[in-house]
Design a protein around this motif. Structure first.
Motif, PDB file in Angstrom:
ATOM      1  N   LYS A 170       0.861  -1.167   0.000  1.00  0.00           N
ATOM      2  CA  LYS A 170       0.000   0.000   0.000  1.00  0.00           C
ATOM      3  C   LYS A 170       0.906   1.228   0.000  1.00  0.00           C
ATOM      4  O   LYS A 170       1.806   1.335   0.819  1.00  0.00           O
ATOM      5  CB  LYS A 170      -0.865   0.005   1.260  1.00  0.00           C
ATOM      6  CG  LYS A 170      -1.704   1.247   1.426  1.00  0.00           C
ATOM      7  CD  LYS A 170      -2.433   1.230   2.754  1.00  0.00           C
ATOM      8  CE  LYS A 170      -3.108   2.562   2.982  1.00  0.00           C
ATOM      9  NZ  LYS A 170      -3.631   2.668   4.339  1.00  0.00           N
ATOM     10  N   GLN A 171       0.688   2.126  -0.915  1.00  0.00           N
ATOM     11  CA  GLN A 171       1.473   3.356  -0.932  1.00  0.00           C
ATOM     12  C   GLN A 171       1.085   4.199   0.267  1.00  0.00           C
ATOM     13  O   GLN A 171      -0.086   4.498   0.487  1.00  0.00           O
ATOM     14  CB  GLN A 171       1.223   4.142  -2.212  1.00  0.00           C
ATOM     15  CG  GLN A 171       2.033   5.427  -2.242  1.00  0.00           C
ATOM     16  CD  GLN A 171       1.842   6.190  -3.527  1.00  0.00           C
ATOM     17  OE1 GLN A 171       1.574   5.606  -4.568  1.00  0.00           O
ATOM     18  NE2 GLN A 171       1.960   7.492  -3.466  1.00  0.00           N
ATOM     19  N   ILE A 172       2.092   4.579   1.061  1.00  0.00           N
ATOM     20  CA  ILE A 172       1.794   5.358   2.267  1.00  0.00           C
ATOM     21  C   ILE A 172       2.530   6.688   2.293  1.00  0.00           C
ATOM     22  O   ILE A 172       2.380   7.445   3.230  1.00  0.00           O
ATOM     23  CB  ILE A 172       2.123   4.559   3.542  1.00  0.00           C
ATOM     24  CG1 ILE A 172       3.584   4.157   3.579  1.00  0.00           C
ATOM     25  CG2 ILE A 172       1.212   3.362   3.663  1.00  0.00           C
ATOM     26  CD1 ILE A 172       4.013   3.566   4.897  1.00  0.00           C
ATOM     27  N   GLY A 173       3.324   6.965   1.298  1.00  0.00           N
ATOM     28  CA  GLY A 173       4.041   8.229   1.254  1.00  0.00           C
ATOM     29  C   GLY A 173       5.042   8.221   0.116  1.00  0.00           C
ATOM     30  O   GLY A 173       5.320   7.172  -0.461  1.00  0.00           O
ATOM     31  N   VAL A 174       5.566   9.388  -0.172  1.00  0.00           N
ATOM     32  CA  VAL A 174       6.530   9.520  -1.257  1.00  0.00           C
ATOM     33  C   VAL A 174       7.716  10.339  -0.745  1.00  0.00           C
ATOM     34  O   VAL A 174       7.541  11.450  -0.245  1.00  0.00           O
ATOM     35  CB  VAL A 174       5.896  10.236  -2.477  1.00  0.00           C
ATOM     36  CG1 VAL A 174       6.914  10.403  -3.586  1.00  0.00           C
ATOM     37  CG2 VAL A 174       4.690   9.458  -2.981  1.00  0.00           C
ATOM     38  N   LEU A 175       8.909   9.774  -0.848  1.00  0.00           N
ATOM     39  CA  LEU A 175      10.118  10.526  -0.515  1.00  0.00           C
ATOM     40  C   LEU A 175      10.322  11.628  -1.556  1.00  0.00           C
ATOM     41  O   LEU A 175       9.830  11.521  -2.683  1.00  0.00           O
ATOM     42  CB  LEU A 175      11.340   9.608  -0.514  1.00  0.00           C
ATOM     43  CG  LEU A 175      11.539   8.765   0.731  1.00  0.00           C
ATOM     44  CD1 LEU A 175      12.597   7.695   0.475  1.00  0.00           C
ATOM     45  CD2 LEU A 175      11.940   9.623   1.910  1.00  0.00           C
ATOM     46  N   PRO A 176      11.088  12.663  -1.223  1.00  0.00           N
ATOM     47  CA  PRO A 176      11.341  13.732  -2.189  1.00  0.00           C
ATOM     48  C   PRO A 176      12.111  13.275  -3.431  1.00  0.00           C
ATOM     49  O   PRO A 176      12.119  13.963  -4.435  1.00  0.00           O
ATOM     50  CB  PRO A 176      12.174  14.741  -1.396  1.00  0.00           C
ATOM     51  CG  PRO A 176      11.823  14.478   0.022  1.00  0.00           C
ATOM     52  CD  PRO A 176      11.571  13.009   0.103  1.00  0.00           C
ATOM     53  N   HIS A 214       8.857   7.144  14.634  1.00  0.00           N
ATOM     54  CA  HIS A 214       9.206   7.749  13.350  1.00  0.00           C
ATOM     55  C   HIS A 214       9.929   6.735  12.470  1.00  0.00           C
ATOM     56  O   HIS A 214      10.513   5.769  12.954  1.00  0.00           O
ATOM     57  CB  HIS A 214      10.122   8.962  13.559  1.00  0.00           C
ATOM     58  CG  HIS A 214       9.422  10.128  14.150  1.00  0.00           C
ATOM     59  ND1 HIS A 214       9.114  10.214  15.483  1.00  0.00           N
ATOM     60  CD2 HIS A 214       8.961  11.278  13.586  1.00  0.00           C
ATOM     61  CE1 HIS A 214       8.497  11.359  15.723  1.00  0.00           C
ATOM     62  NE2 HIS A 214       8.389  12.022  14.585  1.00  0.00           N
ATOM     63  N   LEU A 215       9.904   7.009  11.167  1.00  0.00           N
ATOM     64  CA  LEU A 215      10.684   6.255  10.187  1.00  0.00           C
ATOM     65  C   LEU A 215      11.752   7.206   9.657  1.00  0.00           C
ATOM     66  O   LEU A 215      11.456   8.364   9.335  1.00  0.00           O
ATOM     67  CB  LEU A 215       9.776   5.781   9.050  1.00  0.00           C
ATOM     68  CG  LEU A 215      10.358   4.837   8.025  1.00  0.00           C
ATOM     69  CD1 LEU A 215      10.809   3.533   8.679  1.00  0.00           C
ATOM     70  CD2 LEU A 215       9.327   4.536   6.945  1.00  0.00           C
ATOM     71  N   VAL A 253       5.149   8.115  12.221  1.00  0.00           N
ATOM     72  CA  VAL A 253       4.218   7.012  12.004  1.00  0.00           C
ATOM     73  C   VAL A 253       2.932   7.394  12.716  1.00  0.00           C
ATOM     74  O   VAL A 253       2.901   7.511  13.947  1.00  0.00           O
ATOM     75  CB  VAL A 253       4.785   5.680  12.537  1.00  0.00           C
ATOM     76  CG1 VAL A 253       3.772   4.559  12.348  1.00  0.00           C
ATOM     77  CG2 VAL A 253       6.101   5.342  11.849  1.00  0.00           C
ATOM     78  N   LEU A 254       1.877   7.633  11.948  1.00  0.00           N
ATOM     79  CA  LEU A 254       0.614   8.111  12.515  1.00  0.00           C
ATOM     80  C   LEU A 254      -0.207   6.972  13.096  1.00  0.00           C
ATOM     81  O   LEU A 254      -0.848   7.119  14.123  1.00  0.00           O
ATOM     82  CB  LEU A 254      -0.183   8.858  11.454  1.00  0.00           C
ATOM     83  CG  LEU A 254       0.546  10.058  10.829  1.00  0.00           C
ATOM     84  CD1 LEU A 254      -0.280  10.641   9.694  1.00  0.00           C
ATOM     85  CD2 LEU A 254       0.848  11.097  11.885  1.00  0.00           C
ATOM     86  N   SER A 255      -0.233   5.849  12.412  1.00  0.00           N
ATOM     87  CA  SER A 255      -0.924   4.639  12.849  1.00  0.00           C
ATOM     88  C   SER A 255      -0.376   3.518  11.985  1.00  0.00           C
ATOM     89  O   SER A 255       0.319   3.784  10.997  1.00  0.00           O
ATOM     90  CB  SER A 255      -2.442   4.789  12.671  1.00  0.00           C
ATOM     91  OG  SER A 255      -2.772   4.922  11.301  1.00  0.00           O
ATOM     92  N   PRO A 256      -0.665   2.277  12.306  1.00  0.00           N
ATOM     93  CA  PRO A 256      -0.161   1.201  11.443  1.00  0.00           C
ATOM     94  C   PRO A 256      -0.595   1.421   9.991  1.00  0.00           C
ATOM     95  O   PRO A 256      -1.774   1.581   9.705  1.00  0.00           O
ATOM     96  CB  PRO A 256      -0.795  -0.059  12.027  1.00  0.00           C
ATOM     97  CG  PRO A 256      -1.026   0.285  13.468  1.00  0.00           C
ATOM     98  CD  PRO A 256      -1.382   1.756  13.461  1.00  0.00           C
ATOM     99  N   GLY A 257       0.367   1.507   9.108  1.00  0.00           N
ATOM    100  CA  GLY A 257       0.085   1.700   7.692  1.00  0.00           C
ATOM    101  C   GLY A 257      -0.083   3.139   7.261  1.00  0.00           C
ATOM    102  O   GLY A 257      -0.426   3.394   6.114  1.00  0.00           O
TER     103      GLY A 257
END
Length: 144
Positions: free
Chosen positions: A29-35, A49-50, A73-77
Protein backbone atom coordinates in the motif's frame (compact mmCIF):
# COMPACT_ATOMS: atom_id res chain seq x y z
CA UNK A 1 -3.20 -3.28 -7.15
CA UNK A 2 -1.31 -0.14 -8.05
CA UNK A 3 2.11 -0.41 -9.70
CA UNK A 4 4.69 1.23 -7.45
CA UNK A 5 7.54 3.37 -8.67
CA UNK A 6 10.98 3.19 -7.04
CA UNK A 7 10.37 6.20 -4.82
CA UNK A 8 7.12 4.76 -3.44
CA UNK A 9 8.49 1.29 -2.87
CA UNK A 10 10.75 2.44 -0.02
CA UNK A 11 7.95 3.27 2.39
CA UNK A 12 5.84 0.30 1.32
CA UNK A 13 8.73 -2.14 1.75
CA UNK A 14 9.44 -0.79 5.22
CA UNK A 15 5.85 -1.40 6.25
CA UNK A 16 5.75 -4.83 4.67
CA UNK A 17 8.94 -5.86 6.45
CA UNK A 18 7.50 -4.75 9.77
CA UNK A 19 4.24 -6.62 9.24
CA UNK A 20 5.38 -9.74 7.37
CA UNK A 21 3.90 -13.04 8.47
CA UNK A 22 5.48 -16.27 7.19
CA UNK A 23 3.31 -17.95 4.61
CA UNK A 24 0.77 -15.12 4.39
CA UNK A 25 0.06 -13.34 1.13
CA UNK A 26 1.43 -9.80 1.23
CA UNK A 27 0.23 -6.69 -0.54
CA UNK A 28 1.76 -3.23 -0.78
CA UNK A 29 0.00 0.00 0.00
CA UNK A 30 1.47 3.36 -0.93
CA UNK A 31 1.79 5.36 2.27
CA UNK A 32 4.04 8.23 1.25
CA UNK A 33 6.53 9.52 -1.26
CA UNK A 34 10.12 10.53 -0.52
CA UNK A 35 11.34 13.73 -2.19
CA UNK A 36 13.51 11.60 -4.52
CA UNK A 37 14.01 7.93 -5.44
CA UNK A 38 16.84 6.19 -3.54
CA UNK A 39 18.78 2.95 -3.44
CA UNK A 40 21.81 1.82 -1.39
CA UNK A 41 20.27 3.72 1.53
CA UNK A 42 19.32 2.74 5.09
CA UNK A 43 16.02 2.90 6.98
CA UNK A 44 15.38 2.85 10.70
CA UNK A 45 12.10 2.83 12.61
CA UNK A 46 12.22 4.07 16.20
CA UNK A 47 10.61 6.56 18.56
CA UNK A 48 7.40 6.62 16.51
CA UNK A 49 9.21 7.75 13.35
CA UNK A 50 10.68 6.26 10.19
CA UNK A 51 14.14 7.56 9.20
CA UNK A 52 15.74 7.49 5.75
CA UNK A 53 19.55 7.80 5.89
CA UNK A 54 21.90 8.48 2.96
CA UNK A 55 22.06 6.42 -0.23
CA UNK A 56 22.15 7.17 -3.93
CA UNK A 57 19.33 9.23 -5.38
CA UNK A 58 18.26 9.79 -8.97
CA UNK A 59 18.80 13.57 -8.84
CA UNK A 60 22.26 13.88 -7.27
CA UNK A 61 23.54 10.30 -7.58
CA UNK A 62 26.23 9.46 -5.04
CA UNK A 63 26.42 13.10 -3.96
CA UNK A 64 22.87 12.87 -2.56
CA UNK A 65 24.05 10.44 0.09
CA UNK A 66 24.11 13.07 2.82
CA UNK A 67 20.32 13.43 2.74
CA UNK A 68 18.29 12.46 5.81
CA UNK A 69 14.48 12.42 5.94
CA UNK A 70 12.08 11.46 8.70
CA UNK A 71 8.32 10.92 8.95
CA UNK A 72 6.03 10.35 11.91
CA UNK A 73 4.22 7.01 12.00
CA UNK A 74 0.61 8.11 12.51
CA UNK A 75 -0.92 4.64 12.85
CA UNK A 76 -0.16 1.20 11.44
CA UNK A 77 0.08 1.70 7.69
CA UNK A 78 0.02 5.51 7.79
CA UNK A 79 2.90 8.00 7.66
CA UNK A 80 2.98 11.75 8.06
CA UNK A 81 4.85 13.82 5.47
CA UNK A 82 8.60 13.34 5.02
CA UNK A 83 10.68 16.20 6.41
CA UNK A 84 14.37 16.90 5.77
CA UNK A 85 16.64 16.17 8.71
CA UNK A 86 20.14 17.27 9.61
CA UNK A 87 22.34 16.08 6.69
CA UNK A 88 25.09 13.54 7.22
CA UNK A 89 28.63 15.01 7.31
CA UNK A 90 29.64 12.93 4.26
CA UNK A 91 27.49 11.43 1.48
CA UNK A 92 27.47 7.65 2.10
CA UNK A 93 25.88 4.69 0.37
CA UNK A 94 25.72 0.91 0.87
CA UNK A 95 26.14 1.59 4.58
CA UNK A 96 24.59 0.06 7.69
CA UNK A 97 22.46 1.83 10.26
CA UNK A 98 21.04 1.24 13.70
CA UNK A 99 18.77 2.95 16.19
CA UNK A 100 19.27 2.44 19.90
CA UNK A 101 18.44 4.33 23.06
CA UNK A 102 17.28 7.51 21.30
CA UNK A 103 20.23 7.64 18.90
CA UNK A 104 20.57 6.96 15.16
CA UNK A 105 23.83 5.45 13.87
CA UNK A 106 25.25 5.35 10.33
CA UNK A 107 28.08 2.86 9.98
CA UNK A 108 30.63 2.23 7.24
CA UNK A 109 29.60 2.00 3.61
CA UNK A 110 31.22 3.85 0.72
CA UNK A 111 31.87 7.47 -0.15
CA UNK A 112 33.41 9.22 -3.17
CA UNK A 113 36.64 11.17 -2.88
CA UNK A 114 39.19 12.41 -5.45
CA UNK A 115 37.66 10.43 -8.29
CA UNK A 116 37.51 7.11 -6.43
CA UNK A 117 35.08 5.12 -4.31
CA UNK A 118 36.40 4.70 -0.78
CA UNK A 119 35.34 2.10 1.78
CA UNK A 120 34.42 3.92 4.98
CA UNK A 121 35.10 2.75 8.52
CA UNK A 122 33.42 5.84 10.00
CA UNK A 123 30.62 5.73 12.55
CA UNK A 124 28.31 8.75 12.80
CA UNK A 125 25.57 9.22 15.37
CA UNK A 126 22.71 11.65 15.96
CA UNK A 127 20.51 12.04 19.04
CA UNK A 128 16.81 12.02 18.19
CA UNK A 129 15.19 15.25 19.42
CA UNK A 130 11.95 15.34 21.41
CA UNK A 131 9.98 16.22 18.25
CA UNK A 132 11.45 13.22 16.38
CA UNK A 133 13.90 15.08 14.18
CA UNK A 134 17.52 13.92 14.11
CA UNK A 135 19.96 16.26 15.82
CA UNK A 136 23.43 17.20 14.53
CA UNK A 137 25.63 14.29 13.42
CA UNK A 138 28.83 13.53 15.33
CA UNK A 139 31.64 11.24 14.27
CA UNK A 140 32.23 8.47 16.80
CA UNK A 141 35.07 5.99 17.07
CA UNK A 142 35.96 4.46 13.69
CA UNK A 143 35.56 0.76 13.08
CA UNK A 144 38.86 -1.13 13.29
Amino acid sequence: MRVLRKRNLLAAAALLGAAAVCGAEQTFKQIGVLPDAYYAHALEATAGHLYHLGGINVTDGIFGGDKVFYAKVLSPGELGPWSPGEPLPVPVFYHASAAWNGTLYVIGGYYYQDGAFVISNAVYYSRIQSDGRPGPWTRGADLP
